[in-house]
Structure formats: structure tokens, C-alpha cells
Design a protein around this motif. Structure first.
Motif, short mmCIF file in Angstrom:
data_model
loop_
_atom_site.label_atom_id
_atom_site.label_comp_id
_atom_site.label_asym_id
_atom_site.label_seq_id
_atom_site.Cartn_x
_atom_site.Cartn_y
_atom_site.Cartn_z
N PHE A 29 0.83 -1.20 0.00
CA PHE A 29 0.00 0.00 0.00
C PHE A 29 0.87 1.25 0.00
O PHE A 29 0.56 2.23 -0.70
CB PHE A 29 -0.94 -0.01 1.21
CG PHE A 29 -1.90 1.14 1.23
CD1 PHE A 29 -2.93 1.22 0.30
CD2 PHE A 29 -1.77 2.16 2.15
CE1 PHE A 29 -3.82 2.28 0.30
CE2 PHE A 29 -2.65 3.23 2.16
CZ PHE A 29 -3.68 3.28 1.23
N ARG A 30 1.96 1.24 0.76
CA ARG A 30 2.86 2.39 0.76
C ARG A 30 3.46 2.61 -0.62
O ARG A 30 3.60 3.74 -1.08
CB ARG A 30 3.98 2.20 1.79
CG ARG A 30 3.50 2.39 3.21
CD ARG A 30 4.62 2.29 4.19
NE ARG A 30 5.67 3.25 3.87
CZ ARG A 30 6.90 3.17 4.32
NH1 ARG A 30 7.25 2.21 5.14
NH2 ARG A 30 7.80 4.06 4.00
N LYS A 31 3.84 1.53 -1.28
CA LYS A 31 4.39 1.63 -2.63
C LYS A 31 3.32 2.16 -3.59
O LYS A 31 3.61 2.98 -4.47
CB LYS A 31 4.89 0.25 -3.08
CG LYS A 31 5.59 0.24 -4.39
CD LYS A 31 6.94 0.85 -4.27
CE LYS A 31 7.77 0.55 -5.49
NZ LYS A 31 9.09 1.08 -5.40
N PHE A 32 2.08 1.70 -3.43
CA PHE A 32 0.97 2.17 -4.27
C PHE A 32 0.78 3.67 -4.11
O PHE A 32 0.55 4.38 -5.10
CB PHE A 32 -0.31 1.42 -3.88
CG PHE A 32 -1.54 1.95 -4.52
CD1 PHE A 32 -1.81 1.75 -5.86
CD2 PHE A 32 -2.45 2.68 -3.77
CE1 PHE A 32 -2.95 2.25 -6.46
CE2 PHE A 32 -3.61 3.18 -4.35
CZ PHE A 32 -3.85 2.96 -5.70
N PRO A 37 -0.38 9.68 -9.02
CA PRO A 37 0.03 11.02 -9.51
C PRO A 37 -0.35 12.12 -8.53
O PRO A 37 -1.38 12.05 -7.88
CB PRO A 37 -0.75 11.18 -10.82
CG PRO A 37 -1.46 9.92 -11.06
CD PRO A 37 -1.35 9.05 -9.87
N GLN A 38 0.53 13.10 -8.43
CA GLN A 38 0.27 14.26 -7.59
C GLN A 38 -0.47 15.31 -8.42
O GLN A 38 -0.89 15.04 -9.55
CB GLN A 38 1.59 14.82 -7.06
CG GLN A 38 2.33 13.83 -6.18
CD GLN A 38 3.71 14.34 -5.80
OE1 GLN A 38 4.24 15.27 -6.40
NE2 GLN A 38 4.29 13.71 -4.80
N ALA A 39 -0.63 16.50 -7.91
CA ALA A 39 -1.36 17.56 -8.60
C ALA A 39 -0.72 17.93 -9.95
O ALA A 39 -1.40 18.34 -10.88
CB ALA A 39 -1.45 18.80 -7.72
N ASP A 40 0.60 17.77 -10.05
CA ASP A 40 1.30 18.12 -11.29
C ASP A 40 1.27 17.01 -12.33
O ASP A 40 1.83 17.16 -13.41
CB ASP A 40 2.74 18.53 -10.99
CG ASP A 40 3.53 17.42 -10.30
OD1 ASP A 40 2.99 16.32 -10.12
OD2 ASP A 40 4.69 17.68 -9.94
N GLY A 41 0.67 15.87 -12.00
CA GLY A 41 0.56 14.76 -12.94
C GLY A 41 1.65 13.73 -12.83
O GLY A 41 1.57 12.68 -13.46
N LYS A 42 2.69 14.01 -12.06
CA LYS A 42 3.78 13.05 -11.88
C LYS A 42 3.71 12.47 -10.47
O LYS A 42 3.39 13.17 -9.52
CB LYS A 42 5.14 13.71 -12.09
CG LYS A 42 5.48 13.98 -13.52
CD LYS A 42 6.93 14.43 -13.62
CE LYS A 42 7.37 14.53 -15.05
NZ LYS A 42 8.79 14.87 -15.16
#
Length: 142
Positions: A29-32, A37-42
Motif C-alpha cells: 500500500f505504501r508503494k501504491f 500522480p500528484q497535482a502536477d501529474g507526476k
């Protein structure tokens, strides 16, 4: 009818397997979460890979050997993952400062920033044991 000792054995192994699956699930789950993606898409892993690749030409043999020295306290199975995340943080710092090469100061700052706060006590003892001056980064350890 199975014997009572066999039933205790089965129940014991049931709990052992449940515990092992829980621990594995926690780390999966931590790896997931790192791959989302964060707000910037990465994702966090995308940014780590970006900083590793972008700063690859900045690393010298001395900075690589210092990085290897800094990851020595990490247990063997986790050492490569720790080396990758610490190197990414060091590369990020060096790139943001516009450095021409990764220096010892970048390595120490990146090592401190990449280490979780819960591990700062062991980080400090490791740095002191190896005679590494971290006094200019003491504010990061608060």
C-alpha cells in the motif's frame, strides 16, 4: 477428530500467515501511494527518477562513495531503495542550486532531508560516529 495440539498448531499458523499478509499488504500500500500522480501529474517515483537522470552527470566518484557510506546503516534488502531515494533528493538539491557537481554538502543535506523524522536520532549518531560535520544543517533536524 483432530487432536487439540494439532488444532493449536493450525490456529498458530493461521495467525502467522495473517500477520505476514498484513505486513506485506502494508508495504504494498505504501508503494501504491508513491505511484499515485500528484497535482502536477507526476508521481513521487516519477520525480525521483527525473532527478536521478537529470543529475547523473553531476556525480563524482567522491560523492558516489559518500552516498554509499551514508546508506551503510540501512538493512541490506532496503539499501538499494534507500540509495535511490537519497540520491534523488541530493540530485534535486544540486540541480536547484545550479551546482556544477554534487558536493559533500549536497550529500549531507540530501541525506538529512530524505531521512524520515523518526530516524533522525540514528542519523545523528551515524554522522557523529563517522566524523561528518552536520552543524550547518542542524535546523533540518528539529
Amino acid at each position: 477428530m483432530p487432536s487439540p495440539s494439532f488444532m493449536v498448531f493450525l490456529i498458530f499458523w493461521g495467525f502467522v500467515l495473517l500477520f505476514a499478509m498484513s505486513v506485506g499488504g502494508y508495504f504494498m500500500f505504501r508503494k501504491f501511494l508513491k505511484v499515485l500522480p500528484q497535482a502536477d501529474g507526476k508521481s513521487k517515483l516519477d520525480w525521483q527518477n527525473h532527478y536521478i537522470e537529470a543529475s547523473r552527470h553531476l556525480w563524482t566518484d567522491a560523492s558516489k562513495s559518500l552516498l554509499d557510506k551514508l546508506v551503510q546503516p540501512v538493512p541490506g534488502p532496503f539499501r538499494d531503495i534507500a540509495r535511490h531515494s537519497i540520491a534523488a533528493k541530493i540530485g534535486e538539491i544540486a540541480l536547484k542550486q545550479g551546482a556544477s557537481e554534487v558536493t559533500e554538502a549536497h550529500c549531507i543535506e540530501g541525506y538529512i532531508r530524505a531521512t524520515p523524522k523518526r530516524d533522525h536520532k540514528s542519523l545523528i549518531s551515524f554522522l557523529e560516529k563517522n566524523g561528518i560535520d552536520y552543524s550547518s544543517y542542524r535546523h533540518l533536524l528539529q
